[in-house]
Design an enzyme around this catalytic site. Structure first.
Site, PDB file in Angstrom:
ATOM      1  N   HIS A  65       0.813  -1.214   0.000  1.00  0.00           N
ATOM      2  CA  HIS A  65       0.000   0.000   0.000  1.00  0.00           C
ATOM      3  C   HIS A  65       0.852   1.272   0.000  1.00  0.00           C
ATOM      4  O   HIS A  65       1.932   1.295   0.569  1.00  0.00           O
ATOM      5  CB  HIS A  65      -0.893   0.027   1.243  1.00  0.00           C
ATOM      6  CG  HIS A  65      -1.703  -1.217   1.419  1.00  0.00           C
ATOM      7  ND1 HIS A  65      -1.831  -1.842   2.635  1.00  0.00           N
ATOM      8  CD2 HIS A  65      -2.406  -1.961   0.542  1.00  0.00           C
ATOM      9  CE1 HIS A  65      -2.600  -2.910   2.498  1.00  0.00           C
ATOM     10  NE2 HIS A  65      -2.958  -3.003   1.234  1.00  0.00           N
ATOM     11  N   TYR A 135       0.953   1.523  13.590  1.00  0.00           N
ATOM     12  CA  TYR A 135       1.486   2.411  12.562  1.00  0.00           C
ATOM     13  C   TYR A 135       1.270   3.851  12.997  1.00  0.00           C
ATOM     14  O   TYR A 135       0.146   4.237  13.295  1.00  0.00           O
ATOM     15  CB  TYR A 135       0.704   2.295  11.255  1.00  0.00           C
ATOM     16  CG  TYR A 135       0.680   1.001  10.543  1.00  0.00           C
ATOM     17  CD1 TYR A 135       1.334   0.867   9.332  1.00  0.00           C
ATOM     18  CD2 TYR A 135      -0.047  -0.074  11.027  1.00  0.00           C
ATOM     19  CE1 TYR A 135       1.275  -0.308   8.614  1.00  0.00           C
ATOM     20  CE2 TYR A 135      -0.113  -1.260  10.323  1.00  0.00           C
ATOM     21  CZ  TYR A 135       0.550  -1.370   9.118  1.00  0.00           C
ATOM     22  OH  TYR A 135       0.485  -2.539   8.415  1.00  0.00           O
TER      23      TYR A 135
END
Length: 186
Positions: A65, A135
């Site tokens: 991604h 993240y």
């Protein structure tokens, strides 16, 4: 006192961040993020978003991604539970390492994180059942800027350490790199 040791990796801008743990009989404390210390690595933005993923099965792949400008993002990826093989692919247009990848083992035990700059695709494979990642993102998710590449693209040549057990429908539908793909212009 520095709480991190930062190592430059073979792809310019990609960094391995190793955290110092301070512990005693109760356990340990480790700083996950420090804007002041990470500024030296190039992380100059505030954290715009923090995400937590949990992946059930060993061998699962998530990725690859990225977000296109003006929503390109840097990520600081940390494994909180289990172990993953974390991969970053350089998608920066004109980069001498365009479409090269680098991977690091991140685990709850090794106190490592991968600092991924803007212009990179990111993904990982779980090496254990029950892997959890945290993240920190420099930009909020923008659906219209979302991009992805197929994790099994032969042109990328990512050598996943395990047979891929599971891949989401969304990730399986990411395109292969085609000859016209020039990368991400930052």
């Amino acid at each position: 006192m520095n709480r991190f040791t930062v190592t430059d990796l073979p792809l310019a801008g990609l960094k391995l961040v190793e955290r110092r743990r301070f512990g005693d009989s109760r356990g340990f404390l480790a700083r996950l993020f420090c804007a002041e210390e990470l500024a030296a690595t190039g992380w100059l933005q505030p954290i715009a978003q923090i995400n937590h993923t949990f992946t059930t099965w060993r061998g699962t792949v998530r990725g690859m991604h990225f977000q296109r400008p003006p929503h390109a993002e840097a990520k600081l990826v940390t494994c909180l539970q289990g172990e993953v093989w974390d991969v970053a692919v350089d998608l920066r247009a004109g980069s001498p390492t365009f479409l090269h990848w680098h991977a690091e083992r991140l685990s709850a035990d090794n106190a490592r994180a991968l600092l991924i700059p803007e212009g990179f695709a990111h993904g990982f494979q779980t090496l254990t059942n029950g892997a959890a990642l945290l993240y920190c993102h420099s930009a909020a998710y923008a659906p219209g800027a979302e991009g992805g590449l197929h994790p099994q693209d032969e042109r990328l040549g990512i050598a996943w350490p395990l047979e891929i057990r599971e891949l989401s429908v969304r990730d399986a539908m990411h395109p292969m790199v085609e000859g016209a793909f020039e990368g991400v212009a930052l």
